[in-house]
Write a protein that holds these residues in place. Sequence first.
Motif, PDB file in Angstrom:
ATOM      1  N   ALA A   1      -4.038   3.419  -5.932  1.00 25.49           N
ATOM      2  CA  ALA A   1      -3.359   2.172  -6.292  1.00 25.49           C
ATOM      3  C   ALA A   1      -2.300   1.804  -5.258  1.00 25.49           C
ATOM      4  CB  ALA A   1      -2.725   2.304  -7.677  1.00 25.49           C
ATOM      5  N   GLY A   2      -1.574   2.810  -4.776  1.00 25.19           N
ATOM      6  CA  GLY A   2      -0.585   2.531  -3.740  1.00 25.19           C
ATOM      7  C   GLY A   2      -1.215   2.053  -2.443  1.00 25.19           C
ATOM      8  N   ARG A   3      -2.325   2.674  -2.048  1.00 22.92           N
ATOM      9  CA  ARG A   3      -3.012   2.239  -0.825  1.00 22.92           C
ATOM     10  C   ARG A   3      -3.537   0.821  -0.969  1.00 22.92           C
ATOM     11  NH1 ARG A   3      -7.414   6.020   1.611  1.00 22.92           N
ATOM     12  NH2 ARG A   3      -7.274   4.338   3.135  1.00 22.92           N
ATOM     13  N   LEU A   4      -4.091   0.499  -2.143  1.00 24.37           N
ATOM     14  CA  LEU A   4      -4.585  -0.858  -2.363  1.00 24.37           C
ATOM     15  C   LEU A   4      -3.452  -1.870  -2.279  1.00 24.37           C
ATOM     16  CD1 LEU A   4      -6.928  -2.731  -3.139  1.00 24.37           C
ATOM     17  CD2 LEU A   4      -6.408  -2.251  -5.538  1.00 24.37           C
ATOM     18  N   ARG A   5      -2.314  -1.543  -2.862  1.00 21.26           N
ATOM     19  CA  ARG A   5      -1.165  -2.445  -2.791  1.00 21.26           C
ATOM     20  C   ARG A   5      -0.679  -2.612  -1.362  1.00 21.26           C
ATOM     21  NH1 ARG A   5       4.204  -1.709  -2.429  1.00 21.26           N
ATOM     22  NH2 ARG A   5       3.890   0.551  -2.421  1.00 21.26           N
ATOM     23  N   THR A   6      -0.630  -1.501  -0.612  1.00 24.98           N
ATOM     24  CA  THR A   6      -0.172  -1.571   0.769  1.00 24.98           C
ATOM     25  C   THR A   6      -1.118  -2.398   1.628  1.00 24.98           C
ATOM     26  OG1 THR A   6       0.890   0.586   0.542  1.00 24.98           O
ATOM     27  CG2 THR A   6       0.463  -0.198   2.775  1.00 24.98           C
TER      28      THR A   6
ATOM     29  N   CYS B   1       3.807  10.203  -9.875  1.00 22.77           N
ATOM     30  CA  CYS B   1       2.761   9.216  -9.586  1.00 22.77           C
ATOM     31  C   CYS B   1       3.369   7.893  -9.122  1.00 22.77           C
ATOM     32  CB  CYS B   1       1.894   9.008 -10.818  1.00 22.77           C
ATOM     33  SG  CYS B   1       0.821  10.397 -11.209  1.00 22.77           S
ATOM     34  N   ALA B   2       4.497   7.513  -9.706  1.00 24.92           N
ATOM     35  CA  ALA B   2       5.178   6.306  -9.239  1.00 24.92           C
ATOM     36  C   ALA B   2       5.600   6.448  -7.786  1.00 24.92           C
ATOM     37  CB  ALA B   2       6.383   6.021 -10.122  1.00 24.92           C
ATOM     38  N   ALA B   3       6.062   7.642  -7.412  1.00 21.90           N
ATOM     39  CA  ALA B   3       6.433   7.875  -6.007  1.00 21.90           C
ATOM     40  C   ALA B   3       5.212   7.793  -5.104  1.00 21.90           C
ATOM     41  CB  ALA B   3       7.110   9.238  -5.872  1.00 21.90           C
ATOM     42  N   LEU B   4       4.077   8.331  -5.548  1.00 19.62           N
ATOM     43  CA  LEU B   4       2.854   8.244  -4.748  1.00 19.62           C
ATOM     44  C   LEU B   4       2.405   6.803  -4.584  1.00 19.62           C
ATOM     45  CD1 LEU B   4       0.681  11.248  -5.989  1.00 19.62           C
ATOM     46  CD2 LEU B   4       1.674  10.935  -3.726  1.00 19.62           C
ATOM     47  N   ALA B   5       2.507   6.020  -5.635  1.00 15.04           N
ATOM     48  CA  ALA B   5       2.092   4.621  -5.553  1.00 15.04           C
ATOM     49  C   ALA B   5       2.989   3.821  -4.623  1.00 15.04           C
ATOM     50  CB  ALA B   5       2.103   3.995  -6.946  1.00 15.04           C
ATOM     51  N   MET B   6       4.258   4.201  -4.524  1.00 13.48           N
ATOM     52  CA  MET B   6       5.193   3.490  -3.646  1.00 13.48           C
ATOM     53  C   MET B   6       5.252   4.076  -2.251  1.00 13.48           C
ATOM     54  SD  MET B   6       8.417   2.604  -6.132  1.00 13.48           S
ATOM     55  CE  MET B   6       8.756   4.315  -6.505  1.00 13.48           C
ATOM     56  N   MET B   7       4.414   5.049  -1.955  1.00 12.27           N
ATOM     57  CA  MET B   7       4.461   5.719  -0.659  1.00 12.27           C
ATOM     58  C   MET B   7       4.168   4.731   0.464  1.00 12.27           C
ATOM     59  SD  MET B   7       2.262   8.990   0.692  1.00 12.27           S
ATOM     60  CE  MET B   7       3.008  10.082  -0.500  1.00 12.27           C
ATOM     61  N   GLU B   8       5.024   4.736   1.461  1.00 17.90           N
ATOM     62  CA  GLU B   8       4.874   3.875   2.631  1.00 17.90           C
ATOM     63  C   GLU B   8       4.438   4.722   3.814  1.00 17.90           C
ATOM     64  OE1 GLU B   8       5.070   0.719   2.778  1.00 17.90           O
ATOM     65  OE2 GLU B   8       6.035   0.181   0.882  1.00 17.90           O
ATOM     66  N   PRO B   9       3.634   4.133   4.731  1.00 19.70           N
ATOM     67  CA  PRO B   9       3.300   4.869   5.956  1.00 19.70           C
ATOM     68  C   PRO B   9       4.547   5.173   6.753  1.00 19.70           C
ATOM     69  CG  PRO B   9       1.874   2.958   5.681  1.00 19.70           C
ATOM     70  CD  PRO B   9       2.970   2.831   4.674  1.00 19.70           C
ATOM     71  N   THR B  10       4.799   6.443   6.989  1.00 20.60           N
ATOM     72  CA  THR B  10       5.985   6.836   7.752  1.00 20.60           C
ATOM     73  C   THR B  10       5.711   6.723   9.232  1.00 20.60           C
ATOM     74  OG1 THR B  10       5.247   9.138   7.660  1.00 20.60           O
ATOM     75  CG2 THR B  10       6.732   8.385   5.938  1.00 20.60           C
ATOM     76  N   ARG B  11       6.794   6.422   9.971  1.00 15.87           N
ATOM     77  CA  ARG B  11       6.672   6.265  11.425  1.00 15.87           C
ATOM     78  C   ARG B  11       7.734   7.100  12.090  1.00 15.87           C
ATOM     79  NH1 ARG B  11       5.904  -0.307  11.975  1.00 15.87           N
ATOM     80  NH2 ARG B  11       3.885  -0.413  10.977  1.00 15.87           N
ATOM     81  N   THR B  12       7.327   7.823  13.047  1.00 15.42           N
ATOM     82  CA  THR B  12       8.276   8.591  13.847  1.00 15.42           C
ATOM     83  C   THR B  12       8.283   8.032  15.246  1.00 15.42           C
ATOM     84  OG1 THR B  12       6.562  10.196  14.425  1.00 15.42           O
ATOM     85  CG2 THR B  12       7.885  10.653  12.476  1.00 15.42           C
ATOM     86  N   ALA B  13       9.311   8.347  15.955  1.00 18.72           N
ATOM     87  CA  ALA B  13       9.484   7.776  17.290  1.00 18.72           C
ATOM     88  C   ALA B  13       9.496   8.847  18.358  1.00 18.72           C
ATOM     89  CB  ALA B  13      10.781   6.970  17.349  1.00 18.72           C
ATOM     90  N   THR B  14       8.833   9.969  18.104  1.00 16.42           N
ATOM     91  CA  THR B  14       8.790  11.017  19.106  1.00 16.42           C
ATOM     92  C   THR B  14       7.881  10.575  20.233  1.00 16.42           C
ATOM     93  OG1 THR B  14       9.082  12.666  17.398  1.00 16.42           O
ATOM     94  CG2 THR B  14       8.257  13.423  19.522  1.00 16.42           C
TER      95      THR B  14
END
Length: 798
Positions: free
Chosen positions: A582-587, A487-500
């Motif tokens: 909670a992670g989305r709200l923080r982001t 759950c801590a990892a889910l809360a800290m999840m950042e939007p990933t970006r790829t460069a394809t």
Amino acid sequence: MKRTDIDTDDRLFPVLLICAQAVVWPGVPLVRGAVPPASALLVAALVAGVVTAALALRRTRPVATLVVVAAACALGAGPLPAGAMALLGTAGVALALFTVATERDAFTVVLCVVALAAWQLLQGISLHGLSDRNGLDLVLTALLYAAVCGAGLRVRRTRRARRAAEQRLKRAESERHRLPAVERRRMERELHDISAHHLTAVVVTAGAALGLRDRRPELAEEALEFAVETGREVTRALGAVRAPAPSRGDEPSPEERLLDLVAGFRRLDQQVDCEITPLPDGAVAEAAYGIVREALTNVARYAPGAHTRVLCRYGESRTDVVVTSTPPSAGAVAHGAGLGGGRGQGFLRSRAREAGGTVHSGPTAEGGWEVRAVLPGRTVTTVEPSAPRTYRLAQVVAAAGLILQPLLPVLVIRAEETSSATRVSAGVFFALLAAGQAVALLWLRRAPRTAYGMLLGLALLWPVAMAVGNYSGPVLLPPALSLLATCAALAMMEPTRTATPRKRRGVASKRGSAAPGAPDERGSDQPPPARGHIPTIVLMVLVHAVAATTAVLDRGTAAPIWTVIAGTTVGATLTGTAAHLAGRLRTRRRQSDRRAHDERLAAWTEEAVRDAWNERRRIAAGLETTILARTTDMVTEAEAGRLDATATRAREALAAMRTLLDTVREGDTGAELRPQPTLQALDLLAHQLRATGRDIEIRLTDRVPERLPTAVDLAAYRAAETVLAAGGEEPAMLELDVDNDTLTLTATGVPRAADSAVRERLTTRVAALGGTLTTGPQGTVRLRLPLAVAPDNEERHQ
């Protein structure tokens, strides 16, 4: 939050903690009718008073507070019933440790948490001996300390980032009002330096040739040639003053520029010796060059023929610039006397001050004159002060003493409590699994997929550890600990970006306007929508439900299997969804704050550059009709061979320069329509952004023409302003080049320029000219603008 609020919280938290402790003990025993003895109540009151007083001062003395709270709770736990002070000891120590993490450096935090854990472990051994207990209490304590330290360090980093952002805003706001004045002073100084130096040289040379016309008639021809070359150089230099390029092509090094300057004065029959060490490009080199040029010009004016020595030594801690001249020779005529405008000394001090140094000038004991400047050296960059080694050694010694304190009286190892079995305790397995999850969380930002895989794989091992270690505690506690890490990892999840890169969905039309989707050759770097995280949540729920179900069924239960499966699945789903929300709200909150910060910076940057650009244009308009016109007349007279008229025109140009400098602050341009900045204002943009603490570099290749189509010039500047002002703390570089009638702007180190709002503004600007936009990895943005603009687009931009 103001400091008064923080102080109020410092007093409030300990009070709430003591109230909660009073409810747990002795409140609960009193409700049940069991009255604790008076001695126990006295010990509890003393411990509570000490802990409350220490926690109230935890922000000023966090390490001392941690030691006092831990020692008081440990001493008070002896005469009290088991678990009586558990809440105060756990929460009080955690609060003190959290304060250490927020107020002290990482070395101190790690040292404190390691010393505290080791001290509690040795104290437990000294009191209870070694046993083969489950050891889950040690794992829970370690996880608590790790979580508290991680939260404290994160808060510390967030506070530091917030203070840095506030400081950047404050500097940007201050620079917004200062940049126009800085630009005005720069142009005044450059006008004085260029015009006074070159035109004074013409007057001195012409005066000497006229005085020696009968004896050395060849000097007249040399003076005329010098006047023509100098006049053309003045014209080119003043053009650069009107439009200074941030960087264009290969320029001579600061040492070469100083040597060329000295050589130029030697050609004026000035006796100049020099000692010049290599200088790095930057403010120090510019200040040194300007100081030496001003000093040599004054020597040529007031002490012709005097022996002059130039010293420019770049050192470790300082840069010394010294120009010393002897008294002029007897009978020397100062043809340049009276040509100065009285601003030279002020400009000297201004140059030195802007570079972070000082300058002093005055007569020497021999009757000459000396200009001495002290500028920063190699070690001018400020770094965060680090604690000395003796202080670190004292910290380690103190921590070692506290750790070994429980072992000093006696090390009690009770043989009767020690099991002769060779099996490994479940606590050892739990500790290893918790350490693996901690490592996975540390790698979450660098390798998110690998970290998630590690967390889910380790989650399946907790039931195995329970079975192998014969765990007999609460059956759902170990799976819950594993679920907390995920759950801590889910809360800290950042939007990933790829460069394809994606293929273009359209092509530019023949008229220059882009078809839908044509100019946006972007990579798939948009933040993924919320549904992009659903597979991760589903996989997390599946894995943890399986782990919890396996643990319950292995222990044995009378409930139906479907009930166990449903209960564990619902529990994992609710917990994972809450962590994700909670992670989305923080982001979102962080992105909103960052967007507001960037918008304010961009608005102030735009306003500052426009005001400074307006000031430059106003002064340049007067420059066209004064100094440049008279310098052109001087060149014309010199080419016609009229030496007397050449000297007169040079004097008139100097007088015009003084008049322009006297009137440069006059005139009200507030009601006028301010012109839009073009690429010639890139130096102002870089100056404003550097004032906010950013590392900005702008390069223009030699293939970029001096004049561009108006629409391209305006659009290119606005695009550069949008990209560089998008924010970010990374060093950024913008390079402009022209190839095949296409202007290319390549920006690196600007990851925020790939955000949807910034990219939409860029797309709108380049689409109007039929250009293209490409975003790539590592924060790279490339814009291409055709130089052949359709007439309708030209009119629209004008």
